[in-house]
Design an enzyme around this catalytic site. Sequence first.
Site, short mmCIF file in Angstrom:
data_model
loop_
_atom_site.label_atom_id
_atom_site.label_comp_id
_atom_site.label_asym_id
_atom_site.label_seq_id
_atom_site.Cartn_x
_atom_site.Cartn_y
_atom_site.Cartn_z
N LYS A 1 0.78 -1.21 0.06
CA LYS A 1 0.00 0.01 -0.04
C LYS A 1 0.75 1.18 0.16
CE LYS A 1 -3.44 3.04 0.65
NZ LYS A 1 -4.46 3.06 -0.36
N LYS B 1 -0.87 11.27 6.23
CA LYS B 1 -0.93 10.11 7.27
C LYS B 1 -0.12 9.03 6.48
CE LYS B 1 -3.88 7.26 7.52
NZ LYS B 1 -4.12 5.93 6.74
P1 NAP Z 1 -12.58 9.04 7.16
O1 NAP Z 1 -13.84 9.00 6.05
O2 NAP Z 1 -12.09 9.80 7.59
O3 NAP Z 1 -13.22 7.67 7.94
C1 NAP Z 1 -12.58 7.22 9.36
C2 NAP Z 1 -13.36 6.06 9.94
O4 NAP Z 1 -12.64 5.87 10.92
C3 NAP Z 1 -14.54 7.04 10.53
O5 NAP Z 1 -15.73 5.77 10.41
C4 NAP Z 1 -14.16 7.35 12.01
O6 NAP Z 1 -15.23 7.19 12.65
C5 NAP Z 1 -13.47 6.04 12.26
N1 NAP Z 1 -12.46 6.32 13.36
C6 NAP Z 1 -11.46 7.06 13.32
N2 NAP Z 1 -10.52 7.06 14.35
C7 NAP Z 1 -11.40 6.14 15.29
C8 NAP Z 1 -11.24 5.59 16.54
N3 NAP Z 1 -9.98 6.07 17.45
N4 NAP Z 1 -12.19 4.79 17.00
C9 NAP Z 1 -13.08 4.33 16.32
N5 NAP Z 1 -13.27 4.91 15.08
C10 NAP Z 1 -12.42 5.46 14.50
O7 NAP Z 1 -11.80 7.73 6.26
P2 NAP Z 1 -11.90 7.02 4.95
O8 NAP Z 1 -11.17 7.69 3.81
O9 NAP Z 1 -12.89 6.18 5.00
O10 NAP Z 1 -10.44 5.97 5.52
C11 NAP Z 1 -10.30 5.04 6.00
C12 NAP Z 1 -8.91 4.30 5.99
O11 NAP Z 1 -9.11 3.77 4.49
C13 NAP Z 1 -7.76 4.99 6.22
O12 NAP Z 1 -6.65 4.22 6.88
C14 NAP Z 1 -7.40 5.50 4.72
O13 NAP Z 1 -5.93 5.99 4.91
C15 NAP Z 1 -7.77 4.27 3.95
N6 NAP Z 1 -8.11 4.76 2.50
C16 NAP Z 1 -8.79 5.60 2.27
C17 NAP Z 1 -9.05 5.95 0.86
C18 NAP Z 1 -9.84 6.91 0.08
O14 NAP Z 1 -9.78 7.25 -0.99
N7 NAP Z 1 -10.56 7.73 1.14
C19 NAP Z 1 -8.44 5.18 -0.23
C20 NAP Z 1 -7.71 3.97 0.12
C21 NAP Z 1 -7.56 3.65 1.55
P3 NAP Z 1 -16.18 8.65 13.03
O15 NAP Z 1 -17.34 8.48 12.00
O16 NAP Z 1 -16.67 8.53 14.54
O17 NAP Z 1 -15.49 9.69 12.75
#
Ligand code: NAP
Length: 296
Positions: free
Chosen positions: A172, A240
């Site tokens: 990744k 990050k």
């Molecule tokens: P996001 O929209 O910011 O969502 C983050 C999620 O994590 C939310 O459900 C949040 O809960 C939860 N969370 C964060 N800290 C937490 C904690 N301490 N305890 C419990 N729940 C927690 O992020 P995302 O874009 O979906 O990304 C999620 C992961 O996938 C990340 O590692 C990111 O690097 C990876 N990713 C993202 C993408 C992309 O294009 N977006 C692509 C590939 C990989 P709340 O709703 O309560 O805030």
Amino acid sequence: MSEIVGFIGLGIMGRGMTRNLLKAGFETYVWNRTAERMNPLIAEGAKAADSPQDLAAHCDIIITCVSDTPDVEQVILGEDGVIHGAKAGSLVIDMSTISPQSTKAIAEKLNERGIHMLDAPISGGSEGAEKGTLSIMVGGDAEQVQRAMPYFEAMGKRITHVGAQGAGQMVKLVNQILVVINMLAVSEALVFAQAGGLDLRKTLEAVEAGAAGSWMLSNRGPQCIERDWRPGFTIDLQQKDLRLALDAGKQLGVPLLGTGMVSAFYDALQRDGLGSEGNHALIKALERLTGIEVGD
Ligand code: NAP
């Protein structure tokens, strides 16, 4: 008969991925820290859990997709974490992007209790999560990868078993190096095209099918032209991942020059309060350097 699956973290990625598990007909539990985010999925047939521990107690396969390394540690190992509810023999699949080293440490703690773990980070953006076309890079035991395959196939298109525990996270980071340097190329090319007085849409049309084509160019190029900074992936999360890549590069003795430069640009954008914009807003750093703004 399929196993019961649980999904923790219904953010930009998790909600689309969970929807695809439901569409594929899997019995699915959900938990999200901000509880109201569970509502749309409950309306579509998911069952709500009270905590990660509660979710794990109901499920055979427990998927996590939360922000960063400490967040994964919290939902898996913390108070009310998955480890306190999961049965021996169950399988935890972490699909977040986190530190490869910490992944191995989490896996060890789970393995001590007879709980299996795969690291299976994803690529393909919010679009891929919605459409079920993610690329999934998987680290861990081959037998568990086979077990997880029906769930991976509901969420992704290209599923690659890349090696042992932690290898998925390393791949990744390779992916992230490619993404950001690609976005730098898209940004530089668009600013250059704008300065040259070109029609930007025609320019994209002309180059995207040739050797210069890329996912970032086709998906984020048009967003830059429309000045639509809504995130598929936020600058904060991108930074990050770059931190994880730069740390790993340092450990491995590999200077990541291009990645370091992009990270410095993102730092400047974060200082200007743009951390919640999409990672394609990288172009704004070049616009500021040149005084040239892209768009119609
Ligand atoms: P996001 O929209 O910011 O969502 C983050 C999620 O994590 C939310 O459900 C949040 O809960 C939860 N969370 C964060 N800290 C937490 C904690 N301490 N305890 C419990 N729940 C927690 O992020 P995302 O874009 O979906 O990304 C999620 C992961 O996938 C990340 O590692 C990111 O690097 C990876 N990713 C993202 C993408 C992309 O294009 N977006 C692509 C590939 C990989 P709340 O709703 O309560 O805030």
